[in-house]
Design a protein around this motif. Structure first.
Motif, PDB file in Angstrom:
ATOM      1  N   ARG A  13       0.839  -1.188   0.000  1.00  0.00           N
ATOM      2  CA  ARG A  13       0.000   0.000   0.000  1.00  0.00           C
ATOM      3  C   ARG A  13       0.878   1.243   0.000  1.00  0.00           C
ATOM      4  O   ARG A  13       1.968   1.255   0.586  1.00  0.00           O
ATOM      5  CB  ARG A  13      -0.899   0.014   1.231  1.00  0.00           C
ATOM      6  CG  ARG A  13      -1.748  -1.231   1.433  1.00  0.00           C
ATOM      7  CD  ARG A  13      -2.796  -1.378   0.373  1.00  0.00           C
ATOM      8  NE  ARG A  13      -3.823  -2.357   0.765  1.00  0.00           N
ATOM      9  CZ  ARG A  13      -4.795  -2.759  -0.016  1.00  0.00           C
ATOM     10  NH1 ARG A  13      -4.895  -2.264  -1.240  1.00  0.00           N
ATOM     11  NH2 ARG A  13      -5.675  -3.648   0.402  1.00  0.00           N
ATOM     12  N   LEU A  14       0.396   2.311  -0.636  1.00  0.00           N
ATOM     13  CA  LEU A  14       1.168   3.557  -0.671  1.00  0.00           C
ATOM     14  C   LEU A  14       1.515   4.054   0.729  1.00  0.00           C
ATOM     15  O   LEU A  14       2.670   4.463   0.963  1.00  0.00           O
ATOM     16  CB  LEU A  14       0.413   4.622  -1.464  1.00  0.00           C
ATOM     17  CG  LEU A  14       1.128   5.974  -1.593  1.00  0.00           C
ATOM     18  CD1 LEU A  14       2.479   5.822  -2.272  1.00  0.00           C
ATOM     19  CD2 LEU A  14       0.252   6.960  -2.365  1.00  0.00           C
ATOM     20  N   ALA A 120      11.328   2.030  -2.083  1.00  0.00           N
ATOM     21  CA  ALA A 120      10.846   3.275  -1.489  1.00  0.00           C
ATOM     22  C   ALA A 120      11.860   3.829  -0.498  1.00  0.00           C
ATOM     23  O   ALA A 120      12.133   5.038  -0.480  1.00  0.00           O
ATOM     24  CB  ALA A 120       9.502   3.035  -0.801  1.00  0.00           C
ATOM     25  N   LEU A 156       7.118  10.959  -5.508  1.00  0.00           N
ATOM     26  CA  LEU A 156       5.895  10.318  -5.033  1.00  0.00           C
ATOM     27  C   LEU A 156       5.209   9.579  -6.174  1.00  0.00           C
ATOM     28  O   LEU A 156       4.636   8.505  -5.963  1.00  0.00           O
ATOM     29  CB  LEU A 156       4.959  11.357  -4.426  1.00  0.00           C
ATOM     30  CG  LEU A 156       3.678  10.826  -3.776  1.00  0.00           C
ATOM     31  CD1 LEU A 156       4.003   9.866  -2.644  1.00  0.00           C
ATOM     32  CD2 LEU A 156       2.832  11.994  -3.262  1.00  0.00           C
ATOM     33  N   ASN A 157       5.284  10.113  -7.388  1.00  0.00           N
ATOM     34  CA  ASN A 157       4.717   9.411  -8.546  1.00  0.00           C
ATOM     35  C   ASN A 157       5.414   8.073  -8.762  1.00  0.00           C
ATOM     36  O   ASN A 157       4.772   7.070  -9.084  1.00  0.00           O
ATOM     37  CB  ASN A 157       4.851  10.276  -9.798  1.00  0.00           C
ATOM     38  CG  ASN A 157       3.936  11.483  -9.776  1.00  0.00           C
ATOM     39  OD1 ASN A 157       2.932  11.498  -9.054  1.00  0.00           O
ATOM     40  ND2 ASN A 157       4.271  12.495 -10.545  1.00  0.00           N
ATOM     41  N   VAL A 159       7.009   6.268  -6.431  1.00  0.00           N
ATOM     42  CA  VAL A 159       6.648   5.376  -5.320  1.00  0.00           C
ATOM     43  C   VAL A 159       5.227   4.857  -5.500  1.00  0.00           C
ATOM     44  O   VAL A 159       4.934   3.679  -5.249  1.00  0.00           O
ATOM     45  CB  VAL A 159       6.809   6.109  -3.976  1.00  0.00           C
ATOM     46  CG1 VAL A 159       6.300   5.243  -2.819  1.00  0.00           C
ATOM     47  CG2 VAL A 159       8.277   6.475  -3.746  1.00  0.00           C
ATOM     48  N   ARG A 160       4.333   5.719  -5.970  1.00  0.00           N
ATOM     49  CA  ARG A 160       2.955   5.277  -6.219  1.00  0.00           C
ATOM     50  C   ARG A 160       2.909   4.217  -7.322  1.00  0.00           C
ATOM     51  O   ARG A 160       2.162   3.235  -7.222  1.00  0.00           O
ATOM     52  CB  ARG A 160       2.085   6.471  -6.601  1.00  0.00           C
ATOM     53  CG  ARG A 160       0.623   6.089  -6.829  1.00  0.00           C
ATOM     54  CD  ARG A 160      -0.224   7.285  -7.189  1.00  0.00           C
ATOM     55  NE  ARG A 160      -0.404   8.185  -6.051  1.00  0.00           N
ATOM     56  CZ  ARG A 160       0.145   9.384  -5.926  1.00  0.00           C
ATOM     57  NH1 ARG A 160       0.936   9.857  -6.901  1.00  0.00           N
ATOM     58  NH2 ARG A 160      -0.074  10.130  -4.874  1.00  0.00           N
ATOM     59  N   ALA A 163       3.870   0.920  -5.840  1.00  0.00           N
ATOM     60  CA  ALA A 163       2.752   0.336  -5.093  1.00  0.00           C
ATOM     61  C   ALA A 163       1.713  -0.253  -6.041  1.00  0.00           C
ATOM     62  O   ALA A 163       1.226  -1.374  -5.835  1.00  0.00           O
ATOM     63  CB  ALA A 163       2.117   1.404  -4.192  1.00  0.00           C
ATOM     64  N   ASP A 164       1.381   0.480  -7.088  1.00  0.00           N
ATOM     65  CA  ASP A 164       0.390  -0.003  -8.051  1.00  0.00           C
ATOM     66  C   ASP A 164       0.850  -1.282  -8.740  1.00  0.00           C
ATOM     67  O   ASP A 164       0.038  -2.174  -9.031  1.00  0.00           O
ATOM     68  CB  ASP A 164       0.115   1.073  -9.099  1.00  0.00           C
ATOM     69  CG  ASP A 164      -0.626   2.279  -8.530  1.00  0.00           C
ATOM     70  OD1 ASP A 164      -1.177   2.165  -7.420  1.00  0.00           O
ATOM     71  OD2 ASP A 164      -0.632   3.334  -9.195  1.00  0.00           O
TER      72      ASP A 164
END
Length: 319
Positions: A13-14, A120, A156-157, A159-160, A163-164
């Motif tokens: 999860r983010l 991350a 953050l993009n 890291v997102r 997660a995705d």
């Protein structure tokens, strides 16, 4: 597995990836934050054409002829070249693998989730040190590339996307992107002196992938994080065990000694093969086992390459 989140350990999860961000300062080298847009505050671990003389060594084909030390060459009768330390902006690139083969784990989480947390953590450490951070996300459906940036929003993009990728459906029988493809994308993003982290189980490392790794290591500091689960390295105690990929159920026969030995040897060949490549090419090699905290493994002081025979390899001291 948590009753509140049935996917804990299965999907990253983010918020989990945000939570691994270290408190306080960070970075992969002393020297503080980047002072200007073009020049960094790090005294580079990599030698090049800079302002501070470092040492003299024997000339190798491909070295810049402008750095030849003619005095030492005349005295020894062999061509020698000067090496310099240079201060520069240093990008960080992180390749993280979340394909089907990484969707496995018996301790704490899937390998893909552990890899996501490690990636991350590396990203946050790089940002804390003032580095530009980017990466390559190897997902079941394709390869996503992110140019090194210093913007926290851009990171953050990345890291997102990591997660995705861990949540993206993956069918073990499906043919996804190859590791060699992701390595080539990473090499295209890298500039000389980049810190490159490869966070994967190297399950499909082939001759093409090895060549890409070797090319990456020529001008960059490459760290290979070999992600694995203990059950991959060795069968459990003798017995019959049910295993499933979430759809089909099979039976693992751990009774026969010959089968147990062959199983362990197959993993050892993959593991030791990657470690040997790292040793020969001056790359760092670290094990990253499920059930461990990546912060314990990825302490910056550990991130240095092997000392290769016949030459001094760049990097900092290891714990």
């Amino acid at each position: 597995m948590s009753e509140k989140d049935p996917l804990k350990g299965i999907v990253a999860r983010l918020p989990e990836l945000l939570a691994v961000r270290p408190r306080g300062g960070g970075g992969f080298a002393p020297g503080g934050k980047v002072r200007t847009h073009q020049f960094g505050g790090h005294r580079s671990s990599f030698r090049g054409r800079g302002m501070e003389f470092d040492e003299v060594r024997a000339y190798h084909p491909g070295d810049d002829v402008r750095t030849i030390d003619w005095r030492v060459t005349a005295r020894t009768g062999r061509t020698h070249t000067k090496l310099f330390q240079e201060e520069r902006e240093r990008p960080v690139l992180i390749l993280v693998d979340a394909r089907a083969a990484m969707r496995f784990g018996t301790r704490g989480s899937f390998k893909s989730v552990l890899a996501a947390k490690a990636a991350a953590l590396l990203a946050w450490v790089g940002i804390a040190g003032g580095d530009r951070v980017g990466g390559v996300v190897l997902a079941p459906s394709g390869v996503g590339a992110f140019q090194p940036e210093r913007s926290r929003r851009r990171i953050l993009n990345f890291v997102r996307a990591v997660a995705d990728a861990t949540a993206e459906p993956a069918r073990p029988e499906a043919t996804g992107p190859a590791l060699a493809e992701a390595l080539a994308r990473t090499r295209a993003l890298a500039r000389p002196g980049t810190l490159v982290f490869l966070v994967t189980d190297f399950a499909d490392l082939d001759a093409h992938g090895v060549r890409e790794m070797e090319r990456l290591a020529v001008d960059n500091h490459v760290t290979c994080l070999f992600v694995f689960d203990r059950l991959e390295a060795q069968m459990p105690d003798p017995g019959l065990y049910p295993v499933t990929d979430g759809v089909a159920v099979a039976r693992l026969d751990a009774e026969r000694a010959a089968l147990r030995a062959a199983y362990a040897q197959r993993f050892a060949a993959r593991h030791d093969g990657v470690e040997r490549i790292c040793r020969e090419r001056g790359m760092t090699f670290l094990d990253l086992e499920t059930g461990t905290d990546p912060a314990d493994v990825l302490h910056p002081e550990r991130l240095r390459p092997f000392q290769s025979a016949g030459r001094r390899v760049l990097g900092r001291a290891s714990a």
